[in-house]
Motif scaffolding. Structure first.
Motif, PDB file in Angstrom:
ATOM      1  N   TYR A 108       0.560  -0.795  -0.078  1.00  0.00           N
ATOM      2  CA  TYR A 108       0.175  -0.153   0.140  1.00  0.00           C
ATOM      3  C   TYR A 108       1.415   1.305   0.223  1.00  0.00           C
ATOM      4  O   TYR A 108       1.096   2.389  -0.914  1.00  0.00           O
ATOM      5  CB  TYR A 108      -0.914  -0.080   1.162  1.00  0.00           C
ATOM      6  N   ILE A 191       3.369   6.167   7.216  1.00  0.00           N
ATOM      7  CA  ILE A 191       2.572   5.509   7.093  1.00  0.00           C
ATOM      8  C   ILE A 191       2.501   4.744   8.484  1.00  0.00           C
ATOM      9  O   ILE A 191       3.734   3.836   8.955  1.00  0.00           O
ATOM     10  CB  ILE A 191       2.055   4.761   6.050  1.00  0.00           C
ATOM     11  N   VAL A 239      -6.912   3.020   7.396  1.00  0.00           N
ATOM     12  CA  VAL A 239      -6.845   3.499   5.232  1.00  0.00           C
ATOM     13  C   VAL A 239      -8.423   3.616   5.665  1.00  0.00           C
ATOM     14  O   VAL A 239      -8.922   2.772   5.642  1.00  0.00           O
ATOM     15  CB  VAL A 239      -6.116   3.204   5.027  1.00  0.00           C
ATOM     16  N   LYS A 273      -1.901   3.646  -1.478  1.00  0.00           N
ATOM     17  CA  LYS A 273      -0.828   5.520  -1.365  1.00  0.00           C
ATOM     18  C   LYS A 273      -1.108   6.367  -2.503  1.00  0.00           C
ATOM     19  O   LYS A 273      -1.084   7.624  -2.783  1.00  0.00           O
ATOM     20  CB  LYS A 273       0.004   5.633  -0.272  1.00  0.00           C
TER      21      LYS A 273
END
Ligand SMILES: *Cc1c(COP(=O)(O)O)cnc(C)c1O
Length: 436
Positions: A108, A191, A239, A273
Protein backbone atom coordinates in the motif's frame (compact mmCIF):
# COMPACT_ATOMS: atom_id res chain seq x y z
CA UNK A 1 -19.27 -37.93 1.37
CA UNK A 2 -21.21 -36.03 -1.25
CA UNK A 3 -20.52 -32.50 -2.35
CA UNK A 4 -23.07 -29.75 -2.11
CA UNK A 5 -24.62 -28.77 -5.41
CA UNK A 6 -23.68 -25.10 -5.36
CA UNK A 7 -20.84 -24.47 -7.74
CA UNK A 8 -17.41 -23.84 -6.40
CA UNK A 9 -16.80 -20.22 -5.39
CA UNK A 10 -19.46 -18.68 -7.64
CA UNK A 11 -22.90 -18.96 -6.18
CA UNK A 12 -24.60 -19.92 -9.44
CA UNK A 13 -27.46 -21.76 -7.72
CA UNK A 14 -28.69 -25.33 -8.12
CA UNK A 15 -27.54 -27.13 -11.25
CA UNK A 16 -28.05 -30.55 -12.79
CA UNK A 17 -24.33 -30.58 -13.59
CA UNK A 18 -22.38 -28.75 -10.87
CA UNK A 19 -18.83 -27.53 -11.12
CA UNK A 20 -17.25 -30.64 -9.75
CA UNK A 21 -13.72 -30.48 -11.05
CA UNK A 22 -12.32 -28.68 -8.04
CA UNK A 23 -10.05 -31.19 -6.40
CA UNK A 24 -10.62 -34.47 -4.66
CA UNK A 25 -12.76 -34.25 -1.55
CA UNK A 26 -11.58 -35.78 1.69
CA UNK A 27 -13.09 -39.11 2.69
CA UNK A 28 -13.75 -40.73 6.04
CA UNK A 29 -10.34 -42.45 6.07
CA UNK A 30 -8.63 -39.08 5.57
CA UNK A 31 -10.68 -37.59 8.39
CA UNK A 32 -9.71 -40.43 10.67
CA UNK A 33 -6.02 -39.73 9.98
CA UNK A 34 -6.60 -36.08 10.94
CA UNK A 35 -8.21 -37.12 14.24
CA UNK A 36 -5.29 -39.49 14.89
CA UNK A 37 -2.84 -36.72 14.09
CA UNK A 38 -4.53 -34.19 16.37
CA UNK A 39 -5.14 -36.73 19.16
CA UNK A 40 -2.08 -38.93 19.30
CA UNK A 41 -1.50 -41.84 21.61
CA UNK A 42 -0.65 -45.50 21.93
CA UNK A 43 -1.59 -48.56 23.88
CA UNK A 44 -4.65 -50.70 24.16
CA UNK A 45 -6.94 -48.07 25.63
CA UNK A 46 -6.03 -45.61 22.90
CA UNK A 47 -6.49 -48.22 20.16
CA UNK A 48 -9.91 -49.17 21.51
CA UNK A 49 -11.05 -45.55 21.62
CA UNK A 50 -9.75 -44.90 18.10
CA UNK A 51 -11.47 -48.01 16.74
CA UNK A 52 -14.75 -46.93 18.32
CA UNK A 53 -14.41 -43.47 16.79
CA UNK A 54 -13.60 -44.99 13.39
CA UNK A 55 -16.83 -47.03 13.47
CA UNK A 56 -18.82 -43.87 14.18
CA UNK A 57 -16.97 -41.77 11.60
CA UNK A 58 -17.73 -44.40 8.95
CA UNK A 59 -21.42 -44.22 9.90
CA UNK A 60 -21.34 -40.42 9.79
CA UNK A 61 -19.74 -40.61 6.36
CA UNK A 62 -22.83 -42.32 5.03
CA UNK A 63 -25.23 -39.60 6.14
CA UNK A 64 -23.17 -36.38 6.37
CA UNK A 65 -22.61 -33.78 3.68
CA UNK A 66 -19.29 -32.04 3.07
CA UNK A 67 -19.06 -28.28 3.68
CA UNK A 68 -18.68 -27.58 -0.04
CA UNK A 69 -16.00 -24.96 0.38
CA UNK A 70 -12.70 -25.35 2.13
CA UNK A 71 -11.16 -21.94 1.42
CA UNK A 72 -12.31 -18.35 2.10
CA UNK A 73 -15.97 -18.85 2.94
CA UNK A 74 -18.32 -18.67 5.91
CA UNK A 75 -15.86 -19.88 8.58
CA UNK A 76 -13.23 -17.38 7.51
CA UNK A 77 -15.90 -14.68 7.58
CA UNK A 78 -17.07 -15.82 11.02
CA UNK A 79 -13.50 -15.63 12.34
CA UNK A 80 -13.15 -12.13 10.91
CA UNK A 81 -16.43 -11.10 12.52
CA UNK A 82 -15.28 -12.49 15.86
CA UNK A 83 -12.08 -10.47 15.47
CA UNK A 84 -14.01 -7.34 14.58
CA UNK A 85 -16.23 -7.74 17.63
CA UNK A 86 -13.25 -8.37 19.87
CA UNK A 87 -11.09 -5.54 18.53
CA UNK A 88 -13.83 -3.02 17.78
CA UNK A 89 -12.78 -2.67 14.17
CA UNK A 90 -14.52 -3.47 10.88
CA UNK A 91 -11.57 -4.43 8.71
CA UNK A 92 -10.21 -7.71 10.08
CA UNK A 93 -8.87 -9.76 7.18
CA UNK A 94 -7.74 -13.33 7.81
CA UNK A 95 -4.51 -14.00 5.93
CA UNK A 96 -1.96 -16.82 5.83
CA UNK A 97 0.19 -15.21 8.51
CA UNK A 98 1.14 -11.86 10.01
CA UNK A 99 4.02 -11.54 7.56
CA UNK A 100 1.59 -11.46 4.63
CA UNK A 101 -0.52 -8.88 6.47
CA UNK A 102 2.61 -6.72 6.72
CA UNK A 103 3.19 -7.15 2.98
CA UNK A 104 -0.20 -5.69 2.15
CA UNK A 105 0.67 -2.60 4.21
CA UNK A 106 4.14 -2.31 2.65
CA UNK A 107 2.65 -2.61 -0.82
CA UNK A 108 0.00 0.00 0.00
CA UNK A 109 2.86 2.34 0.92
CA UNK A 110 4.64 1.50 -2.36
CA UNK A 111 7.74 0.73 -0.37
CA UNK A 112 10.77 0.53 -2.64
CA UNK A 113 14.47 1.19 -2.96
CA UNK A 114 15.40 4.57 -1.55
CA UNK A 115 12.58 4.63 1.01
CA UNK A 116 13.36 4.33 4.70
CA UNK A 117 11.50 2.20 7.26
CA UNK A 118 12.06 2.57 10.99
CA UNK A 119 11.87 -0.78 12.79
CA UNK A 120 12.88 -1.61 16.36
CA UNK A 121 16.39 -3.01 16.79
CA UNK A 122 14.94 -6.02 18.61
CA UNK A 123 12.18 -7.99 16.91
CA UNK A 124 11.60 -11.11 14.81
CA UNK A 125 12.88 -11.20 11.23
CA UNK A 126 9.30 -11.22 9.84
CA UNK A 127 8.99 -7.51 10.67
CA UNK A 128 11.70 -6.52 8.22
CA UNK A 129 11.55 -9.25 5.55
CA UNK A 130 9.64 -7.25 2.93
CA UNK A 131 11.58 -3.96 3.24
CA UNK A 132 14.82 -5.90 3.02
CA UNK A 133 13.58 -7.85 -0.02
CA UNK A 134 12.61 -4.73 -1.99
CA UNK A 135 15.79 -2.87 -1.07
CA UNK A 136 14.20 -0.23 1.14
CA UNK A 137 16.55 1.08 3.82
CA UNK A 138 15.99 -0.33 7.30
CA UNK A 139 16.62 2.20 10.04
CA UNK A 140 16.89 0.59 13.46
CA UNK A 141 15.34 2.42 16.38
CA UNK A 142 16.88 1.87 19.77
CA UNK A 143 14.74 0.28 22.44
CA UNK A 144 13.30 1.31 25.79
CA UNK A 145 15.44 -0.36 28.49
CA UNK A 146 12.46 -1.53 30.54
CA UNK A 147 10.08 -2.85 27.87
CA UNK A 148 12.68 -3.47 25.13
CA UNK A 149 10.07 -1.97 22.75
CA UNK A 150 10.91 0.69 20.16
CA UNK A 151 11.77 3.95 21.94
CA UNK A 152 9.72 6.86 20.52
CA UNK A 153 12.44 9.35 21.48
CA UNK A 154 14.96 7.51 19.32
CA UNK A 155 12.41 7.18 16.49
CA UNK A 156 12.08 10.99 16.53
CA UNK A 157 15.85 11.29 16.03
CA UNK A 158 15.92 8.84 13.13
CA UNK A 159 13.15 10.30 10.96
CA UNK A 160 14.39 11.80 7.68
CA UNK A 161 12.55 13.15 4.62
CA UNK A 162 12.86 9.62 3.18
CA UNK A 163 11.07 7.90 6.08
CA UNK A 164 8.00 6.26 4.64
CA UNK A 165 6.97 3.90 7.43
CA UNK A 166 7.41 3.26 11.14
CA UNK A 167 6.85 -0.27 12.39
CA UNK A 168 6.34 -0.51 16.16
CA UNK A 169 6.46 -4.09 17.46
CA UNK A 170 4.62 -4.91 20.69
CA UNK A 171 7.30 -7.30 21.90
CA UNK A 172 6.09 -10.03 24.21
CA UNK A 173 2.62 -8.46 24.00
CA UNK A 174 3.61 -5.30 25.90
CA UNK A 175 2.16 -2.26 24.09
CA UNK A 176 4.58 0.16 22.46
CA UNK A 177 4.13 3.77 23.58
CA UNK A 178 2.12 4.59 20.45
CA UNK A 179 0.86 8.15 21.09
CA UNK A 180 4.20 9.87 20.45
CA UNK A 181 4.84 7.61 17.46
CA UNK A 182 1.44 8.40 15.92
CA UNK A 183 2.07 12.10 16.50
CA UNK A 184 5.46 11.93 14.75
CA UNK A 185 3.89 9.98 11.90
CA UNK A 186 1.03 12.46 11.40
CA UNK A 187 3.42 15.40 11.42
CA UNK A 188 5.71 13.81 8.84
CA UNK A 189 3.15 11.99 6.64
CA UNK A 190 4.49 8.56 7.61
CA UNK A 191 2.50 5.30 7.57
CA UNK A 192 2.47 3.35 10.83
CA UNK A 193 2.30 -0.45 10.65
CA UNK A 194 1.86 -2.15 14.02
CA UNK A 195 3.52 -5.54 14.31
CA UNK A 196 0.98 -6.92 16.77
CA UNK A 197 2.08 -10.54 16.33
CA UNK A 198 2.27 -11.01 20.12
CA UNK A 199 -0.42 -8.60 21.14
CA UNK A 200 -3.91 -9.87 20.30
CA UNK A 201 -6.02 -8.38 23.08
CA UNK A 202 -3.45 -5.94 24.49
CA UNK A 203 -4.74 -2.46 25.41
CA UNK A 204 -3.03 0.89 25.04
CA UNK A 205 -4.69 3.92 26.63
CA UNK A 206 -8.09 2.30 26.49
CA UNK A 207 -7.76 1.09 22.90
CA UNK A 208 -6.96 -2.35 21.55
CA UNK A 209 -3.45 -2.60 20.19
CA UNK A 210 -3.55 -3.28 16.44
CA UNK A 211 -6.33 -0.76 15.82
CA UNK A 212 -4.30 2.41 16.32
CA UNK A 213 -1.76 2.55 13.46
CA UNK A 214 -2.66 2.84 9.79
CA UNK A 215 -2.17 -0.92 9.50
CA UNK A 216 -1.56 -3.81 11.85
CA UNK A 217 -1.22 -7.57 11.75
CA UNK A 218 -1.63 -10.17 14.47
CA UNK A 219 -0.11 -13.63 14.26
CA UNK A 220 -1.82 -16.92 15.01
CA UNK A 221 1.24 -19.04 14.34
CA UNK A 222 1.40 -22.00 16.70
CA UNK A 223 3.82 -20.29 19.10
CA UNK A 224 1.60 -17.23 19.69
CA UNK A 225 -1.05 -16.85 22.42
CA UNK A 226 -3.79 -18.39 20.27
CA UNK A 227 -3.50 -20.24 16.96
CA UNK A 228 -5.54 -21.10 13.88
CA UNK A 229 -4.18 -24.63 13.53
CA UNK A 230 -0.55 -23.64 13.22
CA UNK A 231 -0.58 -20.68 10.84
CA UNK A 232 -2.69 -17.58 10.33
CA UNK A 233 -2.82 -13.83 10.74
CA UNK A 234 -5.34 -11.04 11.00
CA UNK A 235 -4.62 -7.78 9.22
CA UNK A 236 -6.48 -4.56 10.06
CA UNK A 237 -6.40 -1.05 8.68
CA UNK A 238 -7.51 2.45 9.61
CA UNK A 239 -6.97 3.78 6.09
CA UNK A 240 -10.31 5.24 5.01
CA UNK A 241 -12.08 2.88 2.60
CA UNK A 242 -9.26 0.35 2.48
CA UNK A 243 -10.99 -2.45 4.47
CA UNK A 244 -12.72 -4.08 1.47
CA UNK A 245 -9.62 -3.47 -0.65
CA UNK A 246 -7.54 -5.38 1.86
CA UNK A 247 -9.75 -8.42 1.32
CA UNK A 248 -9.15 -8.14 -2.42
CA UNK A 249 -5.43 -7.66 -1.76
CA UNK A 250 -5.56 -11.03 -0.02
CA UNK A 251 -6.93 -12.82 -3.05
CA UNK A 252 -5.35 -11.68 -6.30
CA UNK A 253 -7.48 -8.57 -6.72
CA UNK A 254 -10.64 -10.44 -7.68
CA UNK A 255 -13.43 -7.93 -8.24
CA UNK A 256 -17.04 -9.02 -8.69
CA UNK A 257 -18.38 -5.46 -8.73
CA UNK A 258 -17.39 -4.67 -12.30
CA UNK A 259 -17.08 -7.90 -14.35
CA UNK A 260 -15.55 -7.82 -17.82
CA UNK A 261 -17.85 -8.56 -20.74
CA UNK A 262 -19.21 -12.14 -20.84
CA UNK A 263 -17.52 -13.08 -17.58
CA UNK A 264 -18.22 -13.23 -13.85
CA UNK A 265 -15.51 -11.03 -12.50
CA UNK A 266 -12.72 -8.63 -13.14
CA UNK A 267 -9.22 -8.39 -11.75
CA UNK A 268 -8.51 -4.85 -10.66
CA UNK A 269 -5.45 -3.36 -8.98
CA UNK A 270 -5.54 -2.42 -5.32
CA UNK A 271 -5.47 1.32 -4.66
CA UNK A 272 -2.26 2.25 -2.84
CA UNK A 273 -1.19 5.52 -1.27
CA UNK A 274 0.91 6.59 -4.25
CA UNK A 275 -0.25 4.21 -6.97
CA UNK A 276 -2.30 1.05 -7.49
CA UNK A 277 -0.58 -2.28 -6.86
CA UNK A 278 -1.05 -5.91 -7.92
CA UNK A 279 -2.49 -8.26 -5.30
CA UNK A 280 -0.98 -11.60 -4.26
CA UNK A 281 -2.63 -14.67 -2.75
CA UNK A 282 -2.71 -14.96 1.04
CA UNK A 283 -5.95 -16.96 1.30
CA UNK A 284 -6.79 -19.02 4.38
CA UNK A 285 -8.79 -22.20 4.84
CA UNK A 286 -12.18 -22.74 6.43
CA UNK A 287 -10.63 -25.08 8.98
CA UNK A 288 -8.21 -22.34 10.04
CA UNK A 289 -11.17 -19.95 10.24
CA UNK A 290 -13.08 -22.30 12.51
CA UNK A 291 -10.01 -22.80 14.70
CA UNK A 292 -9.43 -19.08 15.04
CA UNK A 293 -13.05 -18.31 15.91
CA UNK A 294 -13.02 -20.92 18.68
CA UNK A 295 -9.76 -19.67 20.17
CA UNK A 296 -10.75 -15.99 20.07
CA UNK A 297 -13.60 -16.91 22.41
CA UNK A 298 -11.00 -18.12 24.93
CA UNK A 299 -8.55 -15.24 24.51
CA UNK A 300 -9.49 -13.17 27.58
CA UNK A 301 -9.33 -16.24 29.79
CA UNK A 302 -5.91 -17.10 28.34
CA UNK A 303 -4.59 -13.59 29.00
CA UNK A 304 -5.89 -13.75 32.58
CA UNK A 305 -4.13 -17.09 33.15
CA UNK A 306 -0.90 -15.71 31.72
CA UNK A 307 -1.21 -12.60 33.86
CA UNK A 308 -1.59 -14.73 36.99
CA UNK A 309 1.54 -16.68 36.09
CA UNK A 310 3.48 -13.42 35.61
CA UNK A 311 2.22 -12.14 38.97
CA UNK A 312 3.29 -15.38 40.63
CA UNK A 313 6.81 -15.05 39.20
CA UNK A 314 6.99 -11.37 40.14
CA UNK A 315 5.96 -12.08 43.73
CA UNK A 316 8.75 -14.61 44.08
CA UNK A 317 11.42 -12.67 42.21
CA UNK A 318 10.86 -9.50 44.24
CA UNK A 319 13.05 -11.17 46.89
CA UNK A 320 16.22 -10.12 45.03
CA UNK A 321 16.62 -6.48 43.93
CA UNK A 322 19.07 -7.41 41.17
CA UNK A 323 16.09 -8.87 39.31
CA UNK A 324 13.89 -6.58 37.21
CA UNK A 325 10.45 -8.15 36.88
CA UNK A 326 7.99 -8.15 34.00
CA UNK A 327 5.97 -4.90 33.94
CA UNK A 328 2.37 -5.95 34.59
CA UNK A 329 0.84 -2.81 33.10
CA UNK A 330 -1.82 -0.64 34.72
CA UNK A 331 -5.32 0.74 34.09
CA UNK A 332 -4.32 2.01 30.67
CA UNK A 333 -1.68 -0.48 29.55
CA UNK A 334 -2.72 -4.12 29.40
CA UNK A 335 -0.16 -6.56 28.01
CA UNK A 336 -1.01 -10.03 26.69
CA UNK A 337 1.89 -11.66 28.59
CA UNK A 338 2.98 -13.56 25.51
CA UNK A 339 6.38 -14.06 27.15
CA UNK A 340 7.86 -13.19 30.51
CA UNK A 341 10.52 -10.52 30.12
CA UNK A 342 13.16 -11.24 32.76
CA UNK A 343 15.89 -8.66 33.26
CA UNK A 344 18.74 -8.28 35.69
CA UNK A 345 20.86 -5.35 36.74
CA UNK A 346 24.37 -6.68 36.02
CA UNK A 347 26.00 -4.37 38.57
CA UNK A 348 23.82 -5.74 41.37
CA UNK A 349 23.68 -9.32 40.08
CA UNK A 350 27.43 -9.77 39.93
CA UNK A 351 27.29 -10.83 36.29
CA UNK A 352 25.32 -10.46 33.11
CA UNK A 353 22.38 -12.31 31.66
CA UNK A 354 24.58 -14.63 29.58
CA UNK A 355 25.83 -16.16 32.83
CA UNK A 356 22.28 -16.32 34.15
CA UNK A 357 21.06 -18.02 30.97
CA UNK A 358 23.74 -20.69 31.27
CA UNK A 359 22.85 -21.33 34.89
CA UNK A 360 19.15 -21.58 34.09
CA UNK A 361 19.87 -24.03 31.31
CA UNK A 362 21.89 -26.17 33.72
CA UNK A 363 18.89 -26.16 36.05
CA UNK A 364 16.61 -27.30 33.25
CA UNK A 365 14.85 -23.97 32.64
CA UNK A 366 14.37 -23.16 28.99
CA UNK A 367 15.03 -19.67 27.69
CA UNK A 368 13.59 -18.57 24.40
CA UNK A 369 16.21 -17.29 22.00
CA UNK A 370 13.74 -15.58 19.66
CA UNK A 371 14.50 -11.92 19.68
CA UNK A 372 17.86 -10.31 19.16
CA UNK A 373 19.28 -7.33 17.28
CA UNK A 374 18.18 -7.84 13.68
CA UNK A 375 21.19 -5.99 12.32
CA UNK A 376 23.42 -8.86 13.45
CA UNK A 377 21.90 -11.30 10.94
CA UNK A 378 23.86 -12.27 7.83
CA UNK A 379 20.95 -11.47 5.54
CA UNK A 380 21.16 -7.85 6.72
CA UNK A 381 24.94 -7.48 6.48
CA UNK A 382 24.96 -9.18 3.07
CA UNK A 383 22.53 -6.50 1.88
CA UNK A 384 25.17 -3.89 2.64
CA UNK A 385 24.49 -2.93 6.26
CA UNK A 386 27.35 -2.45 8.73
CA UNK A 387 26.27 -4.11 11.99
CA UNK A 388 28.88 -2.41 14.16
CA UNK A 389 27.99 1.03 12.84
CA UNK A 390 24.31 0.38 13.45
CA UNK A 391 25.09 -0.93 16.94
CA UNK A 392 26.57 2.47 17.80
CA UNK A 393 23.16 4.01 17.09
CA UNK A 394 21.41 1.46 19.32
CA UNK A 395 23.36 1.46 22.61
CA UNK A 396 20.41 0.41 24.77
CA UNK A 397 19.69 -2.53 22.50
CA UNK A 398 23.31 -3.66 22.78
CA UNK A 399 23.22 -3.34 26.57
CA UNK A 400 19.90 -5.10 27.18
CA UNK A 401 20.54 -7.85 24.64
CA UNK A 402 24.04 -8.72 25.76
CA UNK A 403 23.71 -8.08 29.46
CA UNK A 404 20.20 -7.74 30.78
CA UNK A 405 17.26 -9.65 29.33
CA UNK A 406 15.93 -13.04 28.42
CA UNK A 407 12.43 -14.32 27.75
CA UNK A 408 10.78 -17.07 29.74
CA UNK A 409 7.64 -19.07 29.01
CA UNK A 410 4.46 -18.34 30.95
CA UNK A 411 1.67 -20.51 29.66
CA UNK A 412 0.85 -24.16 30.07
CA UNK A 413 3.05 -24.37 33.16
CA UNK A 414 1.84 -25.72 36.49
CA UNK A 415 2.31 -23.69 39.69
CA UNK A 416 5.05 -26.18 40.60
CA UNK A 417 6.87 -25.46 37.34
CA UNK A 418 6.51 -21.70 37.80
CA UNK A 419 7.85 -21.98 41.35
CA UNK A 420 10.71 -24.17 40.16
CA UNK A 421 11.56 -21.54 37.55
CA UNK A 422 11.42 -18.72 40.12
CA UNK A 423 13.63 -20.70 42.52
CA UNK A 424 16.10 -21.46 39.74
CA UNK A 425 16.33 -17.75 38.91
CA UNK A 426 16.76 -16.75 42.56
CA UNK A 427 19.37 -19.44 43.16
CA UNK A 428 21.26 -18.55 40.00
CA UNK A 429 21.39 -14.84 40.79
CA UNK A 430 22.42 -15.61 44.39
CA UNK A 431 25.23 -17.79 43.04
CA UNK A 432 26.35 -14.99 40.75
CA UNK A 433 26.28 -12.53 43.63
CA UNK A 434 28.40 -14.93 45.68
CA UNK A 435 30.91 -15.02 42.83
CA UNK A 436 30.10 -18.63 41.89
C1 LIG B 1 5.76 -14.45 14.93
C2 LIG B 1 6.12 -13.06 14.65
C3 LIG B 1 5.81 -12.46 13.42
C4 LIG B 1 5.33 -13.24 12.24
O1 LIG B 1 4.13 -13.86 12.39
P1 LIG B 1 3.70 -14.94 11.29
O2 LIG B 1 2.24 -15.08 11.52
O3 LIG B 1 4.47 -16.19 11.59
O4 LIG B 1 4.02 -14.39 9.96
C5 LIG B 1 6.05 -11.12 13.26
N1 LIG B 1 6.61 -10.39 14.24
C6 LIG B 1 6.93 -10.92 15.43
C7 LIG B 1 7.52 -10.03 16.48
C8 LIG B 1 6.73 -12.28 15.65
O5 LIG B 1 7.13 -12.83 16.80
Amino acid sequence: MGKQTTDFRYNTGATKVPWAAVGENYNTADLMEIIKFLMQGEGEEYDNAINAVWEQVKKLGEIATAPGKLSLASQVEAAEEACNDYLGTTTSTFVTNATSGFEIAYKYANLKEGDEVIVPAITFVATMAYPLAVGAKLVFADVDPLTINMDPKDVAKKITPKTKMIVPVHIGGYPVDLDPIMELARKNDIIVLEDAAHAFGAMYNGRKVGTIGDFAAFSFHEVKNITSFGEGGIATTNVEGFGPEMKRARFLGMDFSQPIKNWLYNITPIPGKEKPFVAANYSTTEIQGLGLKLQIARNEEIIATRRKAAERLNNRLAANDAIICQDLGNDKIKPTFHLYLLQIDPAKAGGDVQTLKKKLEEKGVTNIPHFGPLYRFKVVSDMGYDADEIAKTCPVCEEVFNKRFTHLPLYGLSDEQLDYMADAILESVAEMQAGK
